[in-house]
Structure formats: structure tokens, C-alpha cells
Design an enzyme around this catalytic site. Structure first.
Site, mmCIF file in Angstrom:
data_model
loop_
_atom_site.group_PDB
_atom_site.id
_atom_site.type_symbol
_atom_site.label_atom_id
_atom_site.label_comp_id
_atom_site.label_asym_id
_atom_site.label_seq_id
_atom_site.Cartn_x
_atom_site.Cartn_y
_atom_site.Cartn_z
ATOM 1 C CB CYS A 94 13.201 13.625 6.456
ATOM 2 S SG CYS A 94 12.097 13.532 7.984
ATOM 3 N NE ARG A 124 13.350 13.107 0.333
ATOM 4 C CZ ARG A 124 13.929 11.871 0.330
ATOM 5 N NH1 ARG A 124 14.506 11.469 -0.882
ATOM 6 N NH2 ARG A 124 14.282 11.203 1.237
ATOM 7 C CD1 TRP A 143 7.163 10.719 6.740
ATOM 8 C CD2 TRP A 143 5.720 11.954 5.578
ATOM 9 N NE1 TRP A 143 5.957 10.051 6.643
ATOM 10 C CE2 TRP A 143 5.066 10.665 5.850
ATOM 11 C CE3 TRP A 143 4.754 13.187 4.981
ATOM 12 C CZ2 TRP A 143 3.803 10.255 5.383
ATOM 13 C CZ3 TRP A 143 3.553 12.681 4.738
ATOM 14 C CH2 TRP A 143 2.988 11.357 5.043
ATOM 15 C CG ASN A 177 15.345 10.440 5.417
ATOM 16 O OD1 ASN A 177 14.456 10.093 6.307
ATOM 17 N ND2 ASN A 177 15.742 10.209 4.483
ATOM 18 C CD GLU A 195 -4.803 -3.181 -3.265
ATOM 19 O OE1 GLU A 195 -6.227 -2.763 -3.097
ATOM 20 O OE2 GLU A 195 -3.924 -2.234 -3.508
ATOM 21 C CE LYS A 199 -4.001 -0.031 -5.938
ATOM 22 N NZ LYS A 199 -4.020 0.290 -4.801
ATOM 23 C CG HIS A 256 -21.460 -20.216 -5.745
ATOM 24 N ND1 HIS A 256 -22.380 -21.230 -5.500
ATOM 25 C CD2 HIS A 256 -20.223 -20.570 -5.084
ATOM 26 C CE1 HIS A 256 -21.823 -22.048 -4.856
ATOM 27 N NE2 HIS A 256 -20.428 -21.717 -4.295
ATOM 28 C CE LYS A 293 -1.477 8.586 -1.671
ATOM 29 N NZ LYS A 293 -1.701 7.381 -2.297
HETATM 30 C C1 F6R Z 1 -6.645 3.003 -3.852
HETATM 31 C C2 F6R Z 1 -6.607 3.815 -2.998
HETATM 32 C C3 F6R Z 1 -7.751 4.063 -2.211
HETATM 33 C C4 F6R Z 1 -7.789 4.276 -0.594
HETATM 34 C C5 F6R Z 1 -8.991 4.751 -0.121
HETATM 35 C C6 F6R Z 1 -8.834 5.118 1.277
HETATM 36 O O1 F6R Z 1 -5.296 2.654 -4.599
HETATM 37 O O2 F6R Z 1 -5.616 4.233 -2.498
HETATM 38 O O3 F6R Z 1 -8.850 2.980 -2.226
HETATM 39 O O4 F6R Z 1 -7.075 3.279 -0.159
HETATM 40 O O5 F6R Z 1 -9.400 6.030 -0.639
HETATM 41 O O6 F6R Z 1 -7.960 5.748 1.756
HETATM 42 P P1 F6R Z 1 -7.088 6.007 3.360
HETATM 43 O O7 F6R Z 1 -6.336 4.640 3.179
HETATM 44 O O8 F6R Z 1 -6.455 7.300 3.066
HETATM 45 O O9 F6R Z 1 -8.096 6.137 4.237
#
Ligand code: F6R
Length: 612
Positions: A2, A27, A75, A101, A485, A489, A508, A607
């Protein structure tokens, strides 16, 4: 997260509030509102969705001759992102309003008390409880009433309060949620972040936890919330440009979000672990005791980073609860013969709650009779609406495309889910529950202390790694998903080809890739599989692989294997995945930054992936 803006001064207040709110849009928010005093009444406007909707609601009142008010972008954390849940929230009389918030952990108990005393509520938010609680104590001094109310509150808050009877005064307070004041010759401001103040003033005072401030045009007084003791604070001059200010002085949102992880973890835990008993409270899971006892199998469904969180959870749930767990990538889950029925609990994990494949997966599982629980960061998203139960992560909006704080918050939620299932099915003893719960809280503090140091150490290493063509990440047990992970990244933000492997799997096949040009980040905590992992690391060394080791402080053996060792403090072994994620994130970030990549918006990525 928020956003709060407050103003008391000589200007017309509505344009100041709207401009401040615009500067806080970065934000993330899902509704907005503002309030000012006019003709001895508080005039309130609220709207779901973007600020433009609020502006349209305000319409010709934008130029109203009013000089004090509060604004807010919300939010959602408690209650859907609707107009009724948007701030400001009023008391019963409509003469007092609150913007907030944070999370009021004991809002349920307080609400019951206030309802019994005859207060009426018009939203599902935790914030509205504050308005009624202050009303309860309000006599003739707003600051005193706020103080009395806050003495009853557990949780985090940055808060602005406005009372029609003191029409040029604002009261604000903070505990664990950011709040900054702006000062000018004839005006004072409050805001949850500096960008909201920059169009008006660069003179600011950062409020600390347990501080309360009373603002009245150009004057202010800061006191301790609990005892009213006066506090003198330094005024600082901010020389950030607006873009720097949005990122809190960090170069990228991703880095800011990496540093926000301790708070995001604590927010996710907030109100769900009873510290004295270790009891876990997850009422929103939407499953009865019988339903929990009847679970025969759990299906975890997710994509990408969220899938890695699911992989960690399989280790936790199978070990502590003894229920078999299947983990599926959602795009595979939905296209195979699903052996899912009423006694299989399907859990989707999704930061956005909108990922098309995950959504299709839970719809399919629901059609076969499975109960659905979703672990999600976005209140009111499609997945949360369709699930039988929801465990929200409270990471706040994540702006960098590469998921960081959403991931560690998912791990936090999944660990609490494990404890909750263990508690309800009595597979975890009370003492152990308490120990694991407090270890989870501790890990947030440990991450907080190591972040700057690890970043500095990583920066010292990257010249040797940033122009690599390939990269391997390896780990065993709970840290195998963290290796996956780390590789994800790195590849998504630096475009270096990277793979994660279970360390025991190297021989393997992948070991054929090892030579002097192949960097390998190995996660080697002192855990149950330490010796096994060290043996795998020795195999890499024997083939001249370029080792970068992440291990436990005091483990001098690692330094005999390579010059590049990053040491992390010892935490409870079960929680190593949260800790060992940090160097992997920072290495990926620093390499991508060194290569000049668009860290926050990597090519080809979105995203929220709402298509198959
Ligand atoms: C990687 C990343 C993606 C998400 C994937 C699933 O950094 O952000 O691999 O994890 O697209 O997204 P959500 O979690 O929104 O279902």
C-alpha cells in the site's frame, strides 16, 4: 504494497494527494482513495482499479478549497480489491478516517470485541478495525486515542489518521512498515515512500518503529507511541532523482526486492504462528479437520520458480507429515492421465494467481473431485477465487520480472503449511512445532544480516564469472530445487546458459560437461547429505571444474577445494533453502548487471503468463 500520502498546509490538498499517489504507483496497487475536510465534514472518494478511476470519481472536486487530507493506494491483503475495501476507512460516525499499510495480526479478535460493543463495519479489511478502535478511545485528543488504540494492536503498520474535529491535523505512526515525513516552511507531509514527496520537498524525516507524529500545517511533534516521550529527529535532504527514489536507492527493482525478503518472509508468517505455543493458525486454508485427516496424497502444481518452491515442499511434507506428494509442472499436469480424486488435495502455487497452465490444472483437478488450495501473492486473482482455500503470501507486489521475494515467501507459506498439516494430523510433536516455527522466524533475521555482506562478496567474484558461456548449479536434498532456481535466475536475466542438477546425478551424464571453463555453483551446507555433496564436489574438482562453493561458516574443508567460497551462518537445516537462495539470486543479479542486461525486464519474458 500500500501507499500512503498525507498533507497539511496551505495548498489545495487534492492535487497534492493525487500527485503523491501517482508517484507511488510503481509500488503496485489495486484500488485507491482519498479524504479531505470540507464544510466540517470529511469528504471521501474511493475507487477500485487504477488512479484514473479515483480521479474520475473526484472529478470537479479536484480544486476544492481544502488544505488537509490523506490519500492511499491499496494492495489487497485482507478482502478483495473492491471499492468498499479501499482506504480510507471510517469509524461509525464517519468523522474519523484511517489509511494503513501493513497487517493487523489480531484484527479478528479486536473486530469481535468491537462488534459486540455495537460498532458496525463496512469492509472486510483489517484496517477498518483501527478506525473503530480509535473511535472507541476518542475523547477530545486524537493523538491520545491513537496511542491507546495502538497499545491494543499486534502487527505491522504505517498509518495516517484524520479527525474532522481537528481539521488541520494529521496523526501518523509506524511499526515495521515504512513511513517518511516531508517538511516545508508552511506544510508537512507523510508518505510511505520518498517519491511521493519529491515534487514538493526534499527535506525529510525517516520515522522509526514505535514513533507517532502529529502534523499541523508547518509544525510537527514526534513522540514514542507507548509513553508519549518526545523524540528529536534529524531532517535529511534527499538528492535522489525520481527513478532512483522509486527503487529506494537500489539500481534495479530486482535488487530492491532481494533486499526486501526478510520483511516479506516476516509478513507471510505474521499472525500465523503463535510464538508461545508454536501453534499454526491457517483458517483460510478452507479445509475441515476431517478433510485434512482424509488426505491420501497431495498434488502440487506450478510453473517456473513457483514449481521450484513446490519441489522443496515435497521434501518437507513427506518428511514431517508423511503424506505422499506429487509435484507437477502445470503444463504437464493438465495433459496426462490424472489420478486425482476427492482424497487428493491439489495445491497450486502461483505468485500472480493468473498463470494459464496452473489455472487450467486446478480446474481439471477440481472437476475430478479434488479440493483446491492455492498459495498466491495476489489477493482476488483468478486462482484465489476458484480455490476452496487460499494461503496468501504477503510479499507485496513484485515488479522485477524475475521472481525473488515471491519465491522465498512461497517457501515460507509452504513451510507453515507443512507445520499446519503436521499439527492437524498430529505427526509433529508440540515441542518440534515450536522449534520449527521459531527457526522460520529466525531465518528472516539471518537473511537480513547477511544480505549486504553476501552482495559485497559476490561483487568481488563476478569478474571471474560474468562472461561465462555456461553455468551449472548443483545441490542435494532440500537444496536441489534451489540449484534449479539458481540456474533459472541466471539464465533468465543474464542469458547465460545455465542448468541445475541434483549433485548425485552429475555422474550420470552432465559430468561430461565439466572442464576448466565450466563454472559450478555448489550448495554444500552442513546438512544430512553434506558428505555426499562434498564427494560430488570433489568429482568436479578432479575434472578442473571452476568451483564456487556456498557452505556453512566454520567449514574450513571447503576452502581447500577452491578459492571461491561464500560462507553462510548455520540455520535450522530444514530452512537452508531460504538461506541458500540468497547467494544464487545475488550472483545472477550481479552477473546480469555486469553484462549490462535489462535486469528488471529480461527479453521475451512477462510477469504474468496468462497464455498457454
Ligand atoms: C521466474 C518466474 C517464473 C514464474 C512462472 C510462474 O523468475 O518468475 O518462472 O515463476 O512464470 O508464475 P506464477 O508464480 O505467477 O504462476
Amino acid at each position: 504494497m500500500c501507499g500512503i500520502v498525507g498533507y497539511t498546509g496551505n495548498r489545495r490538498v487534492v492535487p497534492v494527494l493525487l500527485e503523491g499517489l501517482r508517484r507511488l504507483e510503481y509500488r503496485g496497487y489495486d484500488s485507491a482513495g482519498l479524504v479531505y475536510e470540507y464544510d466540517n465534514q470529511l469528504v471521501k472518494f474511493r475507487a477500485a482499479g487504477k488512479l484514473i478511476n479515483l480521479e474520475q470519481a473526484v472529478d470537479e472536486n479536484i480544486g476544492v478549497a481544502s488544505h488537509t487530507g490523506l490519500g492511499h493506494t491499496r494492495w489487497a491483503t485482507h478482502g478483495a480489491p473492491t471499492r468498499d475495501n479501499a482506504h480510507p476507512h471510517s469509524d461509525c460516525t464517519g468523522e474519523l478516517v484511517v489509511v494503513h499499510n501493513g497487517i493487523i495480526e489480531n484484527y479478528g479478535r479486536l473486530k469481535e470485541e468491537l462488534l459486540a460493543e455495537g460498532h458496525t463495519f463496512s469492509s472486510e479489511t483489517d484496517t477498518e478495525v483501527l478506525a473503530h478502535l480509535i473511535e472507541k478511545y476518542l475523547d477530545d485528543d486524537l493523538a491520545t486515542a491513537v496511542r491507546q488504540a495502538l497499545a491494543r494492536v499486534e502487527g505491522s503498520y504505517a498509518l495516517g489518521v484524520f479527525w474532522v474535529k481537528e481539521p488541520h491535523k494529521l496523526v501518523a505512526a509506524r511499526n515495521q512498515s515504512p513511513l517518511v515525513m516531508g517538511v516545508d516552511d508552511d506544510a508537512c507531509y507523510i508518505a510511505s515512500d520518498i517519491p511521493a514527496l519529491l515534487p514538493f520537498t526534499r527535506q525529510v524525516i525517516f520515522l522509526d518503529d514505535n514513533e507517532l507524529v502529529v502534523l499541523e500545517q508547518g509544525t510537527y511533534s514526534i513522540t514514542n507511541v507507548a509513553d508519549g516521550r518526545e523524540i528529536k529527529k534529524e531532517i535529511r535532504t534527499i538528492d535522489w532523482n525520481p527513478a532512483m527514489a522509486e527503487k529506494g536507492g537500489f539500481k534495479h527493482f530486482m535488487l530492491k526486492e532481494i533486499f526486501e525478503q526478510p520483511q516479506a518472509i516476516l509478513n507471510t508468517i505474521s499472525g500465523r504462528i503463535v510464538p508461545d505455543t508454536g501453534e499454526i493458525d491457517l483458517p483460510e486454508i478452507g479445509l475441515s479437520n476431517d478433510e485434512i485427516r482424509d488426505i491420501e496424497r497431495i498434488a502440487l502444481v506450478a510453473c517456473g520458480t513457483s514449481w521450484h518452491a513446490a519441489l522443496v515442499a515435497k521434501y518437507w511434507i513427506e518428511k514431517w507429515v508423511g503424506i505422499p506428494v506429487d509435484v507437477d509442472i502445470a503444463s504437464e499436469f493438465r495433459y496426462r492421465r490424472l489420478l486425482v480424486s476427492e482424497r487428493v488435495l491439489t495445491i497450486s502455487i502461483s505468485q500472480s494467481g493468473e498463470t494459464a497452465d496452473t489455472l487450467a490444472g486446478i480446474r481439471l483437478a477440481a472437476s475430478l473431485g479434488s479440493k483446491i488450495v492455492t498459495i498466491c501473492n495476489v489477493v482476488g486473482s483468478t486462482m484465489t477465487r476458484e480455490a476452496d482455500g487460499v494461503i496468501y503470501t504477503h510479499a507485496g507486489p513484485e515488479i522485477g520480472v524475475a521472481s525473488t521475494k515471491a519465491f522465498t515467501s512461497q517457501l515460507t507459506a509452504l513451510f507453515m503449511l507443512t507445520l499446519y498439516l503436521g499439527q492437524e494430523r498430529q505427526t509433529i510433536e508440540q515441542e518440534t512445532l515450536k522449534e520449527l516455527g521459531s527457526a522460520l522466524v529466525d531465518v528472516a533475521a539471518v537473511i537480513d544480516t547477511i544480505l549486504p555482506r553476501v552482495q559485497q562478496q559476490v561483487q568481488g567474484l563476478i569478474e571471474r564469472y560474468y562472461d561465462s558461456r555456461d553455468f551449472l548449479f548443483v545441490g542435494r536434498g532440500l537444496n536441489f530445487p534451489i540449484a534449479l532456481e539458481g540456474a533459472l535466475k541466471l539464465k533468465e536475466i543474464s542469458y547465460i546458459h545455465a542448468e541445475g542438477y541434483a549433485a548425485g546425478e552429475l555422474k550420470h551424464g552432465p559430468i561430461a560437461l565439466i572442464d576448466k571453463d565450466m563454472p559450478v555453483m555448489a550448495l554444500v551446507p552442513k546438512d544430512a547429505v553434506y558428505q555426499k555433496t562434498v564427494s560430488n564436489v570433489e568429482e568436479i574438482k578432479a575434472r578442473q571444474g571452476r568451483l564456487l562453493l556456498i557452505g556453512t561458516e566454520g567449514d574450513s574443508h571447503l576452502a581447500t577445494l577452491t578459492d571461491d567460497v561464500l560462507y553462510l551462518p548455520e540455520v535450522h537445516e530444514e530452512l537452508n533453502p531460504l538461506l541458500y537462495t540468497i547467494p544464487a539470486q545475488l550472483l545472477s543479479y550481479e552477473i546480469a548487471n555486469r553484462r549490462g542486461c535489462d535486469v528488471d525486464q529480461p527479453r521475451n519474458l512477462a510477469k504474468s503468463v496468462t497464455v498457454e
